[in-house]
Design a protein around this motif. Structure first.
Motif, short mmCIF file in Angstrom:
data_model
loop_
_atom_site.label_atom_id
_atom_site.label_comp_id
_atom_site.label_asym_id
_atom_site.label_seq_id
_atom_site.Cartn_x
_atom_site.Cartn_y
_atom_site.Cartn_z
N ASP A 1 0.81 -1.22 0.00
CA ASP A 1 0.00 0.00 0.00
C ASP A 1 0.84 1.28 0.00
OD1 ASP A 1 0.94 -0.02 2.58
OD2 ASP A 1 -1.03 -0.15 3.54
N ALA A 2 2.15 1.14 -0.18
CA ALA A 2 2.98 2.32 -0.44
C ALA A 2 2.76 2.81 -1.87
CB ALA A 2 4.46 1.99 -0.23
N ALA B 1 -6.20 -2.36 -3.50
CA ALA B 1 -6.65 -3.57 -2.79
C ALA B 1 -7.13 -3.23 -1.38
CB ALA B 1 -5.51 -4.58 -2.74
N GLU B 2 -6.40 -2.34 -0.70
CA GLU B 2 -6.80 -1.95 0.66
C GLU B 2 -8.14 -1.22 0.64
OE1 GLU B 2 -5.55 -2.82 3.41
OE2 GLU B 2 -3.55 -3.58 2.90
N LYS B 3 -8.35 -0.37 -0.37
CA LYS B 3 -9.62 0.35 -0.49
C LYS B 3 -10.77 -0.62 -0.72
CE LYS B 3 -11.97 4.24 -0.82
NZ LYS B 3 -12.06 5.19 0.32
N TRP B 4 -10.54 -1.62 -1.53
CA TRP B 4 -11.55 -2.66 -1.77
C TRP B 4 -11.92 -3.34 -0.46
CZ3 TRP B 4 -10.56 -7.65 -5.15
CH2 TRP B 4 -11.79 -8.23 -5.50
N ALA B 5 -10.92 -3.73 0.31
CA ALA B 5 -11.16 -4.40 1.59
C ALA B 5 -11.93 -3.49 2.54
CB ALA B 5 -9.82 -4.81 2.21
N TYR C 1 -2.88 -9.62 0.87
CA TYR C 1 -1.53 -10.18 0.93
C TYR C 1 -0.70 -9.49 -0.16
CZ TYR C 1 -3.43 -13.92 3.87
OH TYR C 1 -4.03 -14.63 4.87
N PRO C 2 0.07 -8.45 0.21
CA PRO C 2 0.87 -7.74 -0.80
C PRO C 2 2.15 -8.46 -1.15
CG PRO C 2 1.24 -6.79 1.37
CD PRO C 2 0.20 -7.87 1.55
N ASN C 3 2.87 -7.90 -2.11
CA ASN C 3 4.18 -8.42 -2.52
C ASN C 3 4.13 -9.85 -3.02
OD1 ASN C 3 5.41 -5.93 -1.67
ND2 ASN C 3 5.26 -6.67 0.45
N ALA C 4 2.99 -10.23 -3.63
CA ALA C 4 2.82 -11.57 -4.21
C ALA C 4 3.14 -12.67 -3.20
CB ALA C 4 3.67 -11.71 -5.47
N LEU D 1 5.21 5.93 -13.48
CA LEU D 1 5.79 7.04 -12.73
C LEU D 1 5.67 6.82 -11.22
CD1 LEU D 1 7.13 9.63 -13.83
CD2 LEU D 1 4.99 10.83 -13.36
N SER D 2 4.56 6.25 -10.79
CA SER D 2 4.36 6.02 -9.35
C SER D 2 5.40 5.06 -8.79
CB SER D 2 2.95 5.48 -9.08
OG SER D 2 2.75 4.23 -9.73
N VAL D 3 5.75 4.03 -9.55
CA VAL D 3 6.75 3.06 -9.09
C VAL D 3 8.13 3.72 -9.06
CG1 VAL D 3 7.91 0.87 -9.59
CG2 VAL D 3 5.43 1.09 -9.90
#
Length: 334
Positions: free
Chosen positions: A37-38, A45-49, A65-68, A214-216
């Motif tokens: 979520d950075a 995904a967090e917004k969905w939850a 579950y982030p980062n695969a 750009l965000s990454v």
């Protein structure tokens, strides 16, 4: 005294039964995502939850579950893992899922969708419906669109504003044959590697450059590993897809299906708007950190389009000529 005790016993038993019933009704589903979520991707995904828990009163919850994590960091396995039931839900990348759903390569065709208006025309048009149908035929239920954004090019050698500037440069790319073909057509030396391996390779100079939204670039501070030249060329876009395992989806009530889908739509729209609104701030922040930014003129853009034309000859049949034509019609209509 005995009567009061019996009533108390019955009351406590009833309360326990009610708690057990409510507990049985509550359900937690896993959500896979590649970034935390950075990044906007993880925030989607967090917004969905958040929306699902709020709207269901806690009876349906999503655990992100982030980062695969659910596929041991191998993001290319995410779609297969969801199809087989190892993952309940995901907010996934069209790039990562394209090996299992070839139609998703539509979004990776070089310089096919020039701006956000073109992307929205495709995802919101007939082509978007056909892509969702292909995902469902692949064994996963698509629910809504999100956005990872247009991918831009950075390198440690110098400004890139024409195809010849890429000649011989080692560029880290994701594990997709279409990316390989695109950079080879531009004269570069594309090198496929995971992101975990990419940052050390950029640091040591084992590779000269990389491509990412750009965000990454901003959040991951790619400028800190020698990437001081950034070309904004919008060469391809990576929509995100909110989706569910078919068995899990079928086990939900119609009411919960509607709730989960609408929450995905709302989370997607929120994340898309946020990602686009933040681009100006990100660009300014990157410039302040000493990165030289090149933005292509119309003539420079067309030189890259012409240099990658051969890629279309290879990939249109794999993607589906009819789908590509439909996408062109969607863009022309808007």
């Amino acid at each position: 005294m005995t009567l009061r005790f019996s009533r108390l016993t019955m009351l406590l038993a009833g309360s326990a039964l009610l708690c057990t019933t409510l507990s049985a009704q509550a359900r937690e589903l896993s959500v896979s995502t590649v970034l935390s979520d950075a990044f906007p991707w993880g925030q989607a995904a967090e917004k969905w939850a958040e929306l699902v828990e709020e709207r269901s009163g806690g009876e349906l919850t999503l655990r992100v579950y982030p980062n695969a994590q659910l596929v041991s960091g191998d993001q290319t396995r995410e779609f297969s893992a969801m199809r087989s039931g190892l993952i309940d839900l995901a907010v996934g990348s069209t790039i990562n899922w394209s090996p299992q759903v070839p139609e998703l390569n539509l979004f990776s065709l070089p310089f096919f969708m020039r701006d956000y208006a073109a992307v929205d025309s495709v995802t919101g048009g007939e082509a978007g419906k056909q892509v969702f149908a292909a995902i469902e035929e692949g064994g996963v239920v698509p629910l809504a669109w999100g956005e990872n954004g247009f991918r831009q090019l950075s390198n440690s050698k110098g400004p890139i504003d024409e195809p010849s500037d890429l000649e011989g440069l080692k560029i880290r790319v994701v594990g997709s044959p279409l990316f390989q073909d695109t950079f080879e057509a531009l004269g570069a030396n594309p090198t496929q590697m995971s992101w975990a391996d990419a940052k050390p390779a950029l640091t040591t100079g084992a590779v000269d450059g990389q491509e990412n939204p750009l965000s990454v670039f901003d959040v991951a501070r790619i400028d800190q590993v020698g990437q001081t030249n950034l070309t904004l060329w919008n060469y391809m876009n990576d929509p995100l897809v909110f989706a569910a395992n078919q068995r899990v989806w079928g086990s939900l009530s119609a009411e919960d299906q509607d709730l989960l889908r609408q929450a995905a739509v709302d989370a997607g729209e929120w994340e898309i708007a946020m990602t686009r609104e933040e681009e100006g701030e990100r660009r300014a922040a990157i410039t302040e950190r000493g990165v030289d930014i090149v933005e292509l003129t119309e003539a420079q853009h067309m030189a890259f389009v012409q240099a990658t034309q051969s890629v279309y000859d290879t990939w249109i049949d794999k993607i589906g000529e009819s789908l590509v034509k439909t996408a062109r019609s969607d863009m022309a209509a808007n």
